[in-house]
Design a protein around this motif. Structure first.
Motif, PDB file in Angstrom:
ATOM      1  N   GLN A   1     -37.726   8.851 -46.705  1.00 38.51           N
ATOM      2  CA  GLN A   1     -38.342   8.694 -48.013  1.00 38.51           C
ATOM      3  C   GLN A   1     -37.867   7.451 -48.758  1.00 38.51           C
ATOM      4  OE1 GLN A   1     -37.885  12.354 -50.212  1.00 38.51           O
ATOM      5  NE2 GLN A   1     -39.165  13.535 -48.799  1.00 38.51           N
ATOM      6  N   SER A   2     -36.875   6.761 -48.229  1.00 37.67           N
ATOM      7  CA  SER A   2     -36.402   5.531 -48.871  1.00 37.67           C
ATOM      8  C   SER A   2     -37.324   4.344 -48.584  1.00 37.67           C
ATOM      9  CB  SER A   2     -34.982   5.191 -48.388  1.00 37.67           C
ATOM     10  OG  SER A   2     -34.962   5.007 -46.982  1.00 37.67           O
ATOM     11  N   PHE A   3     -38.200   4.480 -47.587  1.00 31.21           N
ATOM     12  CA  PHE A   3     -39.137   3.405 -47.279  1.00 31.21           C
ATOM     13  C   PHE A   3     -40.303   3.422 -48.266  1.00 31.21           C
ATOM     14  CE2 PHE A   3     -36.998   4.122 -43.200  1.00 31.21           C
ATOM     15  CZ  PHE A   3     -36.610   2.823 -42.898  1.00 31.21           C
ATOM     16  N   SER A   4     -40.949   2.267 -48.449  1.00 29.45           N
ATOM     17  CA  SER A   4     -42.024   2.157 -49.433  1.00 29.45           C
ATOM     18  C   SER A   4     -43.261   2.931 -48.977  1.00 29.45           C
ATOM     19  CB  SER A   4     -42.383   0.688 -49.652  1.00 29.45           C
ATOM     20  OG  SER A   4     -42.970   0.148 -48.477  1.00 29.45           O
ATOM     21  N   SER A   5     -44.158   3.162 -49.918  1.00 33.37           N
ATOM     22  CA  SER A   5     -45.369   3.932 -49.612  1.00 33.37           C
ATOM     23  C   SER A   5     -46.241   3.227 -48.580  1.00 33.37           C
ATOM     24  CB  SER A   5     -46.173   4.157 -50.893  1.00 33.37           C
ATOM     25  OG  SER A   5     -46.535   2.920 -51.481  1.00 33.37           O
ATOM     26  N   SER A   6     -46.161   1.872 -48.505  1.00 36.38           N
ATOM     27  CA  SER A   6     -46.982   1.135 -47.539  1.00 36.38           C
ATOM     28  C   SER A   6     -46.651   1.505 -46.097  1.00 36.38           C
ATOM     29  CB  SER A   6     -46.805  -0.372 -47.743  1.00 36.38           C
ATOM     30  OG  SER A   6     -45.451  -0.749 -47.534  1.00 36.38           O
ATOM     31  N   SER A   7     -45.481   2.087 -45.863  1.00 34.67           N
ATOM     32  CA  SER A   7     -45.093   2.504 -44.511  1.00 34.67           C
ATOM     33  C   SER A   7     -45.821   3.758 -44.059  1.00 34.67           C
ATOM     34  CB  SER A   7     -43.582   2.751 -44.450  1.00 34.67           C
ATOM     35  OG  SER A   7     -42.852   1.582 -44.719  1.00 34.67           O
ATOM     36  N   PHE A   8     -46.515   4.447 -45.018  1.00 34.39           N
ATOM     37  CA  PHE A   8     -47.118   5.744 -44.692  1.00 34.39           C
ATOM     38  C   PHE A   8     -48.599   5.840 -45.052  1.00 34.39           C
ATOM     39  CE2 PHE A   8     -42.654   6.260 -45.928  1.00 34.39           C
ATOM     40  CZ  PHE A   8     -42.120   6.813 -44.777  1.00 34.39           C
ATOM     41  N   LEU A   9     -49.162   4.789 -45.665  1.00 35.47           N
ATOM     42  CA  LEU A   9     -50.556   4.861 -46.109  1.00 35.47           C
ATOM     43  C   LEU A   9     -51.520   5.012 -44.931  1.00 35.47           C
ATOM     44  CD1 LEU A   9     -50.526   2.066 -48.850  1.00 35.47           C
ATOM     45  CD2 LEU A   9     -50.359   4.535 -49.182  1.00 35.47           C
ATOM     46  N   GLY A  10     -52.724   5.497 -45.211  1.00 36.33           N
ATOM     47  CA  GLY A  10     -53.727   5.643 -44.163  1.00 36.33           C
ATOM     48  C   GLY A  10     -53.532   6.881 -43.317  1.00 36.33           C
ATOM     49  N   ASN A  11     -52.784   7.865 -43.824  1.00 37.53           N
ATOM     50  CA  ASN A  11     -52.577   9.145 -43.156  1.00 37.53           C
ATOM     51  C   ASN A  11     -52.849  10.262 -44.156  1.00 37.53           C
ATOM     52  OD1 ASN A  11     -51.313   8.432 -40.387  1.00 37.53           O
ATOM     53  ND2 ASN A  11     -50.085   7.222 -41.814  1.00 37.53           N
ATOM     54  N   SER A  12     -52.639  11.498 -43.732  1.00 39.58           N
ATOM     55  CA  SER A  12     -52.737  12.650 -44.644  1.00 39.58           C
ATOM     56  C   SER A  12     -51.337  13.164 -44.935  1.00 39.58           C
ATOM     57  CB  SER A  12     -53.603  13.754 -44.021  1.00 39.58           C
ATOM     58  OG  SER A  12     -54.908  13.280 -43.771  1.00 39.58           O
ATOM     59  N   LEU A  13     -50.489  12.269 -45.436  1.00 42.74           N
ATOM     60  CA  LEU A  13     -49.090  12.585 -45.688  1.00 42.74           C
ATOM     61  C   LEU A  13     -48.849  12.762 -47.178  1.00 42.74           C
ATOM     62  CD1 LEU A  13     -47.510   9.959 -43.249  1.00 42.74           C
ATOM     63  CD2 LEU A  13     -47.517  12.437 -42.934  1.00 42.74           C
ATOM     64  N   CYS A  14     -47.764  13.418 -47.503  1.00 42.86           N
ATOM     65  CA  CYS A  14     -47.390  13.621 -48.897  1.00 42.86           C
ATOM     66  C   CYS A  14     -45.875  13.655 -49.000  1.00 42.86           C
ATOM     67  CB  CYS A  14     -47.990  14.924 -49.439  1.00 42.86           C
ATOM     68  SG  CYS A  14     -47.434  16.397 -48.531  1.00 42.86           S
ATOM     69  N   GLY A  15     -45.400  13.596 -50.231  1.00 38.05           N
ATOM     70  CA  GLY A  15     -43.963  13.665 -50.468  1.00 38.05           C
ATOM     71  C   GLY A  15     -43.298  12.307 -50.386  1.00 38.05           C
ATOM     72  N   GLY A  16     -42.081  12.246 -50.889  1.00 36.30           N
ATOM     73  CA  GLY A  16     -41.311  11.010 -50.827  1.00 36.30           C
ATOM     74  C   GLY A  16     -41.946   9.943 -51.698  1.00 36.30           C
ATOM     75  N   PRO A  17     -42.247   8.758 -51.107  1.00 42.00           N
ATOM     76  CA  PRO A  17     -42.845   7.679 -51.911  1.00 42.00           C
ATOM     77  C   PRO A  17     -44.325   7.913 -52.209  1.00 42.00           C
ATOM     78  CG  PRO A  17     -42.672   6.995 -49.621  1.00 42.00           C
ATOM     79  CD  PRO A  17     -41.984   8.327 -49.720  1.00 42.00           C
ATOM     80  N   LEU A  18     -44.923   8.950 -51.583  1.00 37.52           N
ATOM     81  CA  LEU A  18     -46.341   9.268 -51.796  1.00 37.52           C
ATOM     82  C   LEU A  18     -46.475  10.364 -52.852  1.00 37.52           C
ATOM     83  CD1 LEU A  18     -47.353   9.366 -48.018  1.00 37.52           C
ATOM     84  CD2 LEU A  18     -47.558   7.428 -49.591  1.00 37.52           C
ATOM     85  N   GLU A  19     -47.683  10.827 -53.062  1.00 38.11           N
ATOM     86  CA  GLU A  19     -47.891  11.911 -54.011  1.00 38.11           C
ATOM     87  C   GLU A  19     -47.183  13.170 -53.538  1.00 38.11           C
ATOM     88  OE1 GLU A  19     -51.997  12.547 -54.686  1.00 38.11           O
ATOM     89  OE2 GLU A  19     -52.363  10.538 -55.507  1.00 38.11           O
ATOM     90  N   ALA A  20     -46.723  13.960 -54.512  1.00 45.42           N
ATOM     91  CA  ALA A  20     -45.986  15.181 -54.173  1.00 45.42           C
ATOM     92  C   ALA A  20     -46.886  16.151 -53.417  1.00 45.42           C
ATOM     93  CB  ALA A  20     -45.455  15.826 -55.446  1.00 45.42           C
ATOM     94  N   CYS A  21     -46.286  16.864 -52.498  1.00 47.82           N
ATOM     95  CA  CYS A  21     -47.025  17.888 -51.749  1.00 47.82           C
ATOM     96  C   CYS A  21     -47.289  19.087 -52.646  1.00 47.82           C
ATOM     97  CB  CYS A  21     -46.225  18.329 -50.523  1.00 47.82           C
ATOM     98  SG  CYS A  21     -45.841  16.997 -49.364  1.00 47.82           S
ATOM     99  N   SER A  22     -48.336  19.832 -52.355  1.00 51.37           N
ATOM    100  CA  SER A  22     -48.648  21.016 -53.150  1.00 51.37           C
ATOM    101  C   SER A  22     -47.513  22.019 -53.023  1.00 51.37           C
ATOM    102  CB  SER A  22     -49.952  21.648 -52.654  1.00 51.37           C
ATOM    103  OG  SER A  22     -49.831  22.015 -51.288  1.00 51.37           O
ATOM    104  N   GLY A  23     -47.127  22.610 -54.175  1.00 55.34           N
ATOM    105  CA  GLY A  23     -46.024  23.563 -54.152  1.00 55.34           C
ATOM    106  C   GLY A  23     -44.667  22.921 -54.326  1.00 55.34           C
ATOM    107  N   ASP A  24     -44.657  21.585 -54.493  1.00 46.90           N
ATOM    108  CA  ASP A  24     -43.369  20.911 -54.657  1.00 46.90           C
ATOM    109  C   ASP A  24     -42.900  20.859 -56.093  1.00 46.90           C
ATOM    110  OD1 ASP A  24     -43.056  20.516 -52.040  1.00 46.90           O
ATOM    111  OD2 ASP A  24     -43.497  18.358 -52.029  1.00 46.90           O
ATOM    112  N   LEU A  25     -43.760  21.230 -57.091  1.00 42.59           N
ATOM    113  CA  LEU A  25     -43.365  21.145 -58.488  1.00 42.59           C
ATOM    114  C   LEU A  25     -42.336  22.210 -58.808  1.00 42.59           C
ATOM    115  CD1 LEU A  25     -46.836  20.563 -60.142  1.00 42.59           C
ATOM    116  CD2 LEU A  25     -45.061  18.883 -59.650  1.00 42.59           C
TER     117      LEU A  25
END
Length: 663
Positions: A207-231
């Protein structure tokens, strides 16, 4: 009997000798055999440069040796194609670096790559490898850099990467990988899995890597938007049971209150906007004397194409429909002055001044009535595309920072208007008033070289092959050579890719020449960053040799596809000429060429010649640079050479062309 004993003894001798050979460790001869097998299996025209009659294998391009063994094999962009057969890398066991990137290799990775246990750097990006990422890669204990990006690998990312305890770089982007990302516990410095088919949450260790390392997938959490149920409840907030960190749900009443409040706020904002619009329309209906408008500013919406820091030419390949304010910005003051302003010399009403035999099919009033589009802001001002009522299309540049007198302006602009060459964008007319200075040019529908190189890279893009690029280089060189032929004090002063405009047949036309002498001191020292010769301190005073330096950078931009104004070039902030020189010095020359150029075979020699010319032009010291007449002559010669090769291909070249077309 003795004969039979002799035969038996000889057979035993041969058997023993063969067993002895089988126990001898491989040497450079076995490496040479493996390289020749690679050349035979996947070699394009580039590997034909290997001189097989030269027993010194270590002198072949792309090969480095230590202790009489091949340790480095670099063949980037070498036109290799097809699958890598098993049985080659099992003999290259001392390899530490293997680079086969930017080729057309396909199929699965050969299993005997696992024998290269000393491998530290493996660069296979930009090929067509497919299948699962093989497990034998996880048995290479010394692997530090692994790049498998831009291939067709599929399946899940294995947790076996955790076996590579020394791995610092892992690039897997632009493949077809699926599933979740495993929790990798290795000390990675660089990581990218963007543009795959991954899902789930980003592991905590990544999760220390920038969001650009994970874009173009169906991923969540870390530098991306929070996953459902993470609040969760903020730190310090305690639930009813006294425990901290429990998830809380909003009550139904609270949700209803939020919805009602949002609706009321929206209605209130809507009412305010309606009142403002009525007020504004009422103002518009009142009469306004356009002659009182002084220098309205234009805000160009939208962003510039990649690599375009500023646009010195009048067209950078993108347009923004002009609003009423945008059209007025080029003309309102001119309209007011045209109604009766008297010039400093008392000549009376101002008007467009045409040059030479330019067709006078329109006047200032026609220009002011024309529909217009903003083309871009550049070094010397804002440019517009103007469509006249008679159907003609022109480009209008509205100059800024002009501080000289009208008399000086007329003298200098008339010198510019007298320039007549097929490789220049002709200046057709100009307008001068106290508040407005307009220049009228022919309109080039294809836009600028900068937009062509760094703009749209998607489907429908016309690939810039060697013929187009070398033709653009020659046209630009001829235009600048003509300028230099007009006298020792006549130079361009602002050579860059956005000032090279193109006709529909991709013929180059040089624009913005002669304007550097019209404007005041630069407001920023980076006016032509990346192109300016090191000895230039005042952009209004540029020598012929400084123009040659800028043209050399332009050639490097044509060949590499890299924008010299990019502040993070090579991630070190170095300029384009120094980067090219370092790559050529440390690696194989083809490393620097644009991938689009590497698709075309039979022109490697001409590409290298043009690269050398570019480096010569961009020499640090002016006296080391050639003149523009020499530059033009060298480009003409290498163009003739490549044309002769195309008309009379060598047998090997024709064979390679057939192979390429069959793919």
């Amino acid at each position: 009997m003795q004969t039979q004993m002799g035969i038996r003894f000889f057979s035993l001798f041969l058997l023993g000798f063969s067993l002895l050979l089988s126990t001898v460790k491989p040497d450079l001869a076995s490496d040479r055999t493996a390289l020749l097998a690679l050349r035979s299996a996947v070699g394009g025209r580039t590997l034909l440069l290997w001189n097989v009659t030269d027993q010194n294998t270590c002198s072949w391009p792309g090969i480095q040796c230590e202790d009489n063994r091949v340790t480095v094999l670099r063949l980037p962009g070498a036109a290799l194609f097809g699958p890598l057969p098993v049985g080659i890398f099992g003999n290259l066991t001392h390899l530490r670096t293997l680079s086969l990137r930017l080729n057309a290799l396909s199929g699965q990775l050969p299993s005997d790559l696992s024998a290269c246990i000393n491998l530290r750097n493996l660069y296979l990006q930009g090929n067509e490898f497919s299948g699962l990422i093989p497990d034998f890669l996880f048995q290479l204990p010394d692997l530090v850099r692994l790049n498998l990006a831009s291939n067709n690998f599929s399946g899940e990312i294995s947790s076996g990467f955790n076996n590579l305890t020394r791995l610092k770089t892992l690039f897997l982007e632009k493949n077809h990988l699926s599933g979740s990302i495993p929790d990798l516990k290795i000390p990675l410095d660089q990581f990218n899995v963007s543009n795959n088919q991954l899902n789930g949450s980003v592991p905590k260790g990544l999760q220390s890597f920038s969001s650009s390392s994970f874009l173009g997938n169906s991923l969540c959490g870390g530098p991306l938007e929070a996953c459902s149920g993470d609040l969760v409840v903020p730190t310090g907030e305690v639930g009813n049971n006294g425990g901290s960190g429990h998830k809380k749900k909003l009550a139904g009443g609270a949700i209803a209150g939020i919805v009602i409040g949002s609706v009321l706020a929206f209605v209130l904002i809507l009412v305010i906007l309606m009142l403002l619009c009525r007020k504004k329309s009422a103002k518009k209906t009142s009469s306004v004397d356009v002659a009182t408008v002084k220098n309205p500013e234009v805000e160009i919406q939208g962003s510039k194409p990649p690599g375009e820091i500023e646009n010195g030419g009048y067209s950078n390949g993108y347009t923004v429909p002009a609003t009423a304010a945008a059209v007025a910005s080029a003309a309102t003051v001119a309209a007011g002055t045209a109604k009766g302003e008297v010039s400093a010399n008392g000549t009376g009403t101002k008007k467009l001044v045409f040059f030479g035999n330019a067709a006078r099919v329109f006047d200032l009033e026609d220009l002011l009535r024309a529909s217009a589009e903003v083309l871009g802001k550049g070094t010397f001002g804002t440019a517009y595309k103007a469509v006249l009522e008679v159907g003609s299309v022109v480009a209008v540049k509205r100059l800024k920072d002009v501080t000289i007198t009208e008399r000086e302006f007329r003298e200098k602009i008339e010198a510019v208007g007298s320039m007549d060459h097929e490789s220049l964008v002709p200046l057709r007319a100009y307008y001068f008033s106290r508040d407005e200075k307009l220049l009228v040019y022919d309109y080039m529908a294809m836009g600028s070289l900068s937009a062509l190189l760094h703009g749209n890279k998607g489907a429908g893009r016309t690939p810039l092959n060697w013929e187009i690029r070398s033709g653009i280089a020659l046209g630009a060189a001829r235009g600048i050579e003509y300028l230099h032929s007009q006298g020792p004090n006549v130079s361009h002063g602002n050579i860059k890719s956005s000032n090279i405009l193109l006709t529909k047949s991709y013929d180059a036309r040089v624009s913005d020449f002669g304007l550097a002498h019209l404007v005041g001191p630069p407001s920023t020292p980076t006016r032509v960053a990346g192109y300016r010769a090191p000895e230039v301190t005042d952009p209004r005073k540029v020598s012929h040799k400084a123009d040659v330096y800028s043209f050399g950078v332009l050639l490097l931009e044509l060949l590499t596809g890299k924008a010299p104004t990019h502040s993070l070039l090579n991630e070190e902030g170095v300029d384009l000429p120094r980067w090219v020189q370092s790559v050529v010095r440390e690696e194989w020359t083809s490393e620097v060429f644009d991938l689009e150029l590497l698709r075309y075979q039979n022109v490697e020699e001409e590409m290298v010649q043009l690269l050398q010319l570019a480096v010569d032009c961009a020499a640090q010291y002016p006296d080391k640079r050639p003149s523009m007449s020499e530059v033009t002559k060298r480009i003409e010669e290498l163009r003739q050479s490549s044309l002769h090769e195309a008309v009379n291909p060598q047998p090997d070249a024709a064979h390679d062309s057939d192979d390429a077309s069959s793919r």
